[in-house]
Design a protein around this motif. Structure first.
Motif, PDB file in Angstrom:
ATOM      1  N   LEU A   1       0.967  -1.335   0.112  1.00 26.44           N
ATOM      2  CA  LEU A   1       0.333  -0.104   0.268  1.00 26.44           C
ATOM      3  C   LEU A   1       0.934   1.718   0.196  1.00 26.44           C
ATOM      4  O   LEU A   1       0.646   2.110  -0.600  1.00 26.44           O
ATOM      5  N   GLU A   2       2.124   1.093   0.652  1.00 22.83           N
ATOM      6  CA  GLU A   2       2.974   2.538   0.408  1.00 22.83           C
ATOM      7  C   GLU A   2       3.895   1.799  -0.526  1.00 22.83           C
ATOM      8  O   GLU A   2       4.065   3.117  -1.527  1.00 22.83           O
ATOM      9  N   GLU A   3       4.167   0.621  -0.612  1.00 19.83           N
ATOM     10  CA  GLU A   3       5.731   0.665  -1.780  1.00 19.83           C
ATOM     11  C   GLU A   3       5.391  -0.302  -2.657  1.00 19.83           C
ATOM     12  O   GLU A   3       5.609  -1.784  -2.331  1.00 19.83           O
ATOM     13  N   MET A   4       4.690  -0.101  -3.962  1.00 20.93           N
ATOM     14  CA  MET A   4       4.452  -1.199  -4.849  1.00 20.93           C
ATOM     15  C   MET A   4       5.473  -1.550  -5.500  1.00 20.93           C
ATOM     16  O   MET A   4       5.517  -1.240  -7.109  1.00 20.93           O
ATOM     17  N   ASN A   5       6.375  -2.545  -5.080  1.00 25.15           N
ATOM     18  CA  ASN A   5       7.898  -2.950  -5.470  1.00 25.15           C
ATOM     19  C   ASN A   5       7.965  -3.560  -4.140  1.00 25.15           C
ATOM     20  O   ASN A   5       8.109  -3.521  -3.423  1.00 25.15           O
ATOM     21  N   HIS A   6       9.606  -4.400  -4.473  1.00 28.59           N
ATOM     22  CA  HIS A   6      10.228  -4.681  -3.911  1.00 28.59           C
ATOM     23  C   HIS A   6      11.556  -3.872  -3.617  1.00 28.59           C
ATOM     24  O   HIS A   6      12.151  -5.436  -3.455  1.00 28.59           O
ATOM     25  N   SER A   7      11.596  -2.994  -3.697  1.00 23.45           N
ATOM     26  CA  SER A   7      12.848  -2.298  -2.902  1.00 23.45           C
ATOM     27  C   SER A   7      12.795  -2.278  -1.506  1.00 23.45           C
ATOM     28  O   SER A   7      12.422  -2.933  -0.347  1.00 23.45           O
TER      29      SER A   7
ATOM     30  N   ALA B   1      13.200  -0.018   0.433  1.00 17.73           N
ATOM     31  CA  ALA B   1      11.926   0.788   0.958  1.00 17.73           C
ATOM     32  C   ALA B   1      11.295  -0.330   1.411  1.00 17.73           C
ATOM     33  O   ALA B   1      10.926   0.029   2.844  1.00 17.73           O
ATOM     34  N   PHE B   2      11.214  -1.068   1.017  1.00 15.66           N
ATOM     35  CA  PHE B   2       9.362  -1.882   0.900  1.00 15.66           C
ATOM     36  C   PHE B   2       9.826  -2.743   2.103  1.00 15.66           C
ATOM     37  O   PHE B   2       9.134  -3.124   2.704  1.00 15.66           O
ATOM     38  N   TRP B   3      11.107  -4.270   1.463  1.00 15.65           N
ATOM     39  CA  TRP B   3      11.332  -4.360   2.692  1.00 15.65           C
ATOM     40  C   TRP B   3      11.499  -3.765   4.422  1.00 15.65           C
ATOM     41  O   TRP B   3      11.484  -4.682   5.286  1.00 15.65           O
TER      42      TRP B   3
ATOM     43  N   ASP C   1       9.596  -3.742   9.530  1.00 12.82           N
ATOM     44  CA  ASP C   1       8.614  -2.664  10.660  1.00 12.82           C
ATOM     45  C   ASP C   1       7.354  -2.776  11.138  1.00 12.82           C
ATOM     46  O   ASP C   1       6.528  -3.069  11.628  1.00 12.82           O
ATOM     47  N   LEU C   2       6.711  -3.534  10.112  1.00 17.95           N
ATOM     48  CA  LEU C   2       5.284  -3.777  10.599  1.00 17.95           C
ATOM     49  C   LEU C   2       5.350  -5.256  10.703  1.00 17.95           C
ATOM     50  O   LEU C   2       4.448  -5.529  11.965  1.00 17.95           O
ATOM     51  N   TYR C   3       6.331  -6.657  10.651  1.00 20.09           N
ATOM     52  CA  TYR C   3       6.343  -7.846  11.040  1.00 20.09           C
ATOM     53  C   TYR C   3       7.107  -8.306  12.250  1.00 20.09           C
ATOM     54  O   TYR C   3       6.888  -8.883  12.777  1.00 20.09           O
ATOM     55  N   GLY C   4       8.246  -7.828  11.558  1.00 20.99           N
ATOM     56  CA  GLY C   4       9.854  -7.702  12.192  1.00 20.99           C
ATOM     57  C   GLY C   4       9.978  -8.983  11.228  1.00 20.99           C
ATOM     58  O   GLY C   4      10.094  -9.237  10.305  1.00 20.99           O
ATOM     59  N   PRO C   5      11.690  -9.377  11.895  1.00 20.52           N
ATOM     60  CA  PRO C   5      12.164 -10.114  11.030  1.00 20.52           C
ATOM     61  C   PRO C   5      11.206 -10.917  10.161  1.00 20.52           C
ATOM     62  O   PRO C   5      10.118 -12.085  11.220  1.00 20.52           O
ATOM     63  N   HIS C   6      11.307 -11.238   9.321  1.00 18.51           N
ATOM     64  CA  HIS C   6      10.977 -12.095   8.776  1.00 18.51           C
ATOM     65  C   HIS C   6      11.663 -13.161   7.538  1.00 18.51           C
ATOM     66  O   HIS C   6      10.977 -14.372   6.941  1.00 18.51           O
ATOM     67  N   ARG C   7      12.232 -13.855   7.611  1.00 16.76           N
ATOM     68  CA  ARG C   7      13.414 -14.953   7.051  1.00 16.76           C
ATOM     69  C   ARG C   7      12.504 -16.604   7.082  1.00 16.76           C
ATOM     70  O   ARG C   7      12.951 -16.851   6.168  1.00 16.76           O
ATOM     71  N   GLU C   8      12.545 -16.617   8.312  1.00 12.02           N
ATOM     72  CA  GLU C   8      11.664 -17.494   9.378  1.00 12.02           C
ATOM     73  C   GLU C   8      10.035 -17.659   8.367  1.00 12.02           C
ATOM     74  O   GLU C   8      10.130 -19.419   7.132  1.00 12.02           O
TER      75      GLU C   8
END
Length: 230
Positions: free
Chosen positions: A189-195, A197-199, A204-211
């Motif tokens: 909704l904020e960043e329509m890409n995978h830059s 900035a997106f990650w 910020d929203l979810y926290g560490p997401h690698r797992e």
């Protein structure tokens, strides 16, 4: 797209896909349904393409041996709902009965499978709405609508109009994985890409997401093994 076979016990079905834009012969074994696809460039004969596939037969057989066979849901099976095991048993009534970690399916098999699928979609909508609302509020952005589909190529999407789409099969995954996908799509909704900035927003929203991302890569295909048709 035509079909051919490689000899073996059993024979291996291969789908030939001619593609004028392809630069070389390629082989793909789908993690979702085990379909073997042989892409053939313009100017390459079918015989040459099948000889290429025959040279790769050991690799194909290894991939197929690792593929989880689809299974029609039925009493006696166990499935996972939000990552928790749930036993399917044979019920006595005409309606699906949910009691803790047990789901009693109606005696008529087709009705039972359909009712179970409807119930799972309802649970998916509740959980994905919860997660999407939470992350949208954190982001300070509103989404326009939320829809569920049985997509095979992606777990979710976010349109330029702010519409969120998710695979309802995420309800079969662990809850942190479902939450990660929601955070991922809300971040669009904020960043329509995978830059970067997106990650950063996803973090910020979810926290560490690698797992969570790793779980989807390793186990996501298994969510499609369950069949609810007749």
């Amino acid at each position: 797209m035509s079909a051919r076979t490689l000899p073996g016990n059993p024979e291996i079905s291969v789908k030939l896909r001619k593609n004028r834009r392809a630069r070389r012969i390629t082989l793909r074994v789908s993690q979702l349904d085990g379909v073997v696809t042989l892409t053939v460039p313009h100017g390459v004969s079918e015989g040459e393409a099948m000889r290429f596939a025959a040279e790769k037969q050991d690799w194909i057989e290894t991939c197929l041996s690792q593929h989880e066979k689809s299974a029609q849901v039925a009493p006696g099976m166990s499935i996972t709902v939000a990552g928790q095991p749930v036993d399917l048993v044979r019920g006595t009534g005409k309606r699906l009965q949910v009691a803790g970690a047990t789901i009693a399916m109606p005696d008529i098999a087709d009705h039972g499978r359909k009712q179970l699928q409807v119930w799972l979609k309802e649970q998916a909508r509740v959980e994905l709405t919860r997660a999407s609302d939470l992350y949208a509020a954190r982001l300070g952005r509103a989404y326009s609508r939320l829809t569920l589909r049985d997509t095979r190529s992606r777990w979710g999407s976010c349109s330029s109009a702010g519409a969120l789409m998710y695979s309802w099969r995420l309800i079969l995954a662990p809850k942190p994985v479902l939450d990660y996908v929601a955070a991922h799509e809300v971040a669009h909704l904020e960043e329509m890409n995978h830059s970067p900035a997106f990650w950063a927003i996803v973090n910020d929203l979810y926290g560490p997401h690698r797992e969570a991302r790793g779980w989807l890569r390793s186990h996501g295909a298994s969510l499609h093994r369950y069949r609810f048709d007749g």
